[in-house]
Design an enzyme around this catalytic site. Sequence first.
Site, short mmCIF file in Angstrom:
data_model
loop_
_atom_site.label_atom_id
_atom_site.label_comp_id
_atom_site.label_asym_id
_atom_site.label_seq_id
_atom_site.Cartn_x
_atom_site.Cartn_y
_atom_site.Cartn_z
N HIS A 71 0.84 -1.23 -0.12
CA HIS A 71 -0.16 0.04 0.29
C HIS A 71 0.79 1.26 0.15
O HIS A 71 2.03 1.32 0.57
CB HIS A 71 -0.75 0.11 1.25
CG HIS A 71 -2.05 0.92 1.32
ND1 HIS A 71 -1.71 2.30 1.55
CD2 HIS A 71 -3.28 0.69 1.05
CE1 HIS A 71 -2.93 3.14 1.53
NE2 HIS A 71 -3.76 2.01 1.30
N ASP A 82 2.93 -4.48 8.18
CA ASP A 82 1.53 -3.84 7.93
C ASP A 82 0.50 -4.78 8.19
O ASP A 82 0.37 -5.50 7.36
CB ASP A 82 1.69 -3.20 6.38
CG ASP A 82 0.18 -2.37 6.25
OD1 ASP A 82 -0.92 -2.91 7.16
OD2 ASP A 82 -0.05 -1.93 5.04
N LYS A 110 -10.59 -1.54 10.61
CA LYS A 110 -10.45 -2.51 9.93
C LYS A 110 -10.91 -3.86 10.52
O LYS A 110 -10.59 -4.90 10.32
CB LYS A 110 -9.18 -2.76 8.91
CG LYS A 110 -9.24 -1.75 7.88
CD LYS A 110 -7.76 -1.69 7.15
CE LYS A 110 -7.41 -0.57 6.30
NZ LYS A 110 -8.46 -0.37 5.23
N CYS A 141 -4.93 2.32 -3.77
CA CYS A 141 -3.79 2.72 -3.14
C CYS A 141 -2.39 1.81 -3.41
O CYS A 141 -1.48 1.78 -2.25
CB CYS A 141 -3.78 3.35 -1.61
SG CYS A 141 -5.00 4.51 -1.19
N GLN A 184 -4.95 -5.65 6.75
CA GLN A 184 -5.72 -6.40 6.28
C GLN A 184 -5.80 -7.57 7.12
O GLN A 184 -6.74 -8.69 6.79
CB GLN A 184 -5.56 -6.65 4.77
CG GLN A 184 -5.26 -5.38 4.21
CD GLN A 184 -6.91 -4.65 3.89
OE1 GLN A 184 -7.85 -5.65 4.11
NE2 GLN A 184 -6.92 -3.64 3.85
#
Length: 602
Positions: free
Chosen positions: A148, A225, A251, A391, A228
Amino acid sequence: MKPIADITDTSRSPGHAAPRAGSALRDFDARRVRADFPILSTRVHDKPLVYLDNGATTQKPRQVIDALSRFYETQNANIHRGVYQLSQAATESYESARHTIQAFINAADEREVIFTRGTTEGINLVAASWGRTFLKPGDEVIVSALEHHSNIVPWQIACEVTGAKLRSIPMNDRGELLLDDYERMLNDHTRMVAVTHLSNALGTINDVRRMARSAHAVGAKILVDGAQWVAHHATDVRDLDCDFYAFSGHKLFGPTGIGILFGKRELLEAMSPYQGGGDMIESVTFEKTVYAGLPNKFEAGTPHIAGAVGLAKAVEYLTAIGFDSIVAYEADLLRYATGRLGAVPGLRIVGTAAEKGSVISFLLEDPPVSPLDLGMRLDLDGIAVRTGHHCCQPVMDRMKIAATTRASIAMYNTREDVDALVESLLKIVSSASSREAAPKQPESSSPSEPPFPQAAASSPAAAAAELAEDFGMLDDRDSRNQYVLDLGDALPRNFDLLKKVTSRVPGCMSEVYLLPRTAPGRHGVLEFAADANADIVRGLIAILQRLYSGQRASDVLAFDIDRFFHQIGLEQFISSQRRNGLAGMVARIRAAAEAVAAQPRE
């Protein structure tokens, strides 16, 4: 199935360890979970909402909503400083939330849990604070081709400031990182590896445990990261042995504006503060400031206290259900959705990694329907998906596409949601096929030159007044969208020709080609031809042509188009991505007008 509040999660399956799929899948009741999410019972365009944009944000259960209301109704006060009971209660709730998160990710110490605004701020914190402390010229930071923008741009900035070099791990056509290549990239100059756990654009699950081992073998650190990942799988930062791990509350079925940065204590203690302000100091004089210890050093100012409370409640909610059940259920639903979508005529799934979760990105290619148009048409059936580059422009560039449509699932989605998506797609494919079979409008009167429209009115202002009158008769978003689509339908189709003779307009989510010129025999007059592969964008092109083509360049430059867009309410019914694309077209037109206006008379 027991009430959710009575279920405890006894497993912590880190990485992508397989759940006990059989019994876990049988125990999970998605309909019971759905009942906890009020928004899922709403209707869109008089159709039941089918929410498949969980990669962008998840919906919130009643338990989280109630926790937020309860905090503001009974505990709202600033934390850490007040001696009165309300402040003490708020402080206790805030710090209790930190303890809940520590257990959720299996951090060794509460002080390793930093509250942030979200994944983006967490990564920026590390890139800025760790980067300026430890990076120097000649050092290398490695990111992946799947990242991202939030895990690329902060490292670009850090490298620019420190003189370090940014390198990228390549991926294959399935969207899988080439880990052998990654391990060959590692060397004595590698200082940081930054990688996503689960790709928001393709759904690829990366083997971050292996990547961490390899990074540590050369003395490098690794940031993951997890935006998700955390809502779909158990997370154990000690088992992964990552140095930093960032994720967002929104999220994870929690509030917006709150997130977590985990960092190993010794690293956080060695880093300088990211921001200065209240609550991150021990003492301040004009000569010297002594910073507070962890975690306060990185939590300057009044934090999102209610957000932390809501995030803790979301974590408790997930933990009560148990990740064994969630993983098994979502894996089954992902297999079902992949099979059903793969059977839609002309649909191509983008991203087919062997290890994959929660995301299906796809294109309709035969007949072609742009992701922007597809998202709008699905919305008319109450189906919420994401369209664009997500993104992740380097991902799109690697796949040689501009954008995809993305359906991203969560534990409250069902096979009925997938069936509704497929049924709507089949209708769209049928409609597009009928349009393809209809007699085609000729692309151009000349095979080598597209038509350049003449002036639609005496000036841009006069054309704007006519358009404003038309828009004034349309009182809702859908009718305005349809009007723009109708304008685009009347636009001559010159996409393939323009693609050959001019460059793509930057900033547009669809492919847009715009060719300006000085009107033959008319000094100082601008005209342009343009086309796009998205119907809604073709409508915006038609508006710009009515305003500008065939007009004097000086009048084009003098016209206040932002005021006009506000007058017709354009910003109220087109997405920010389309506004960015529109701004890109306007910028190219204005640059052409400046060039035309500067031309001397012959």
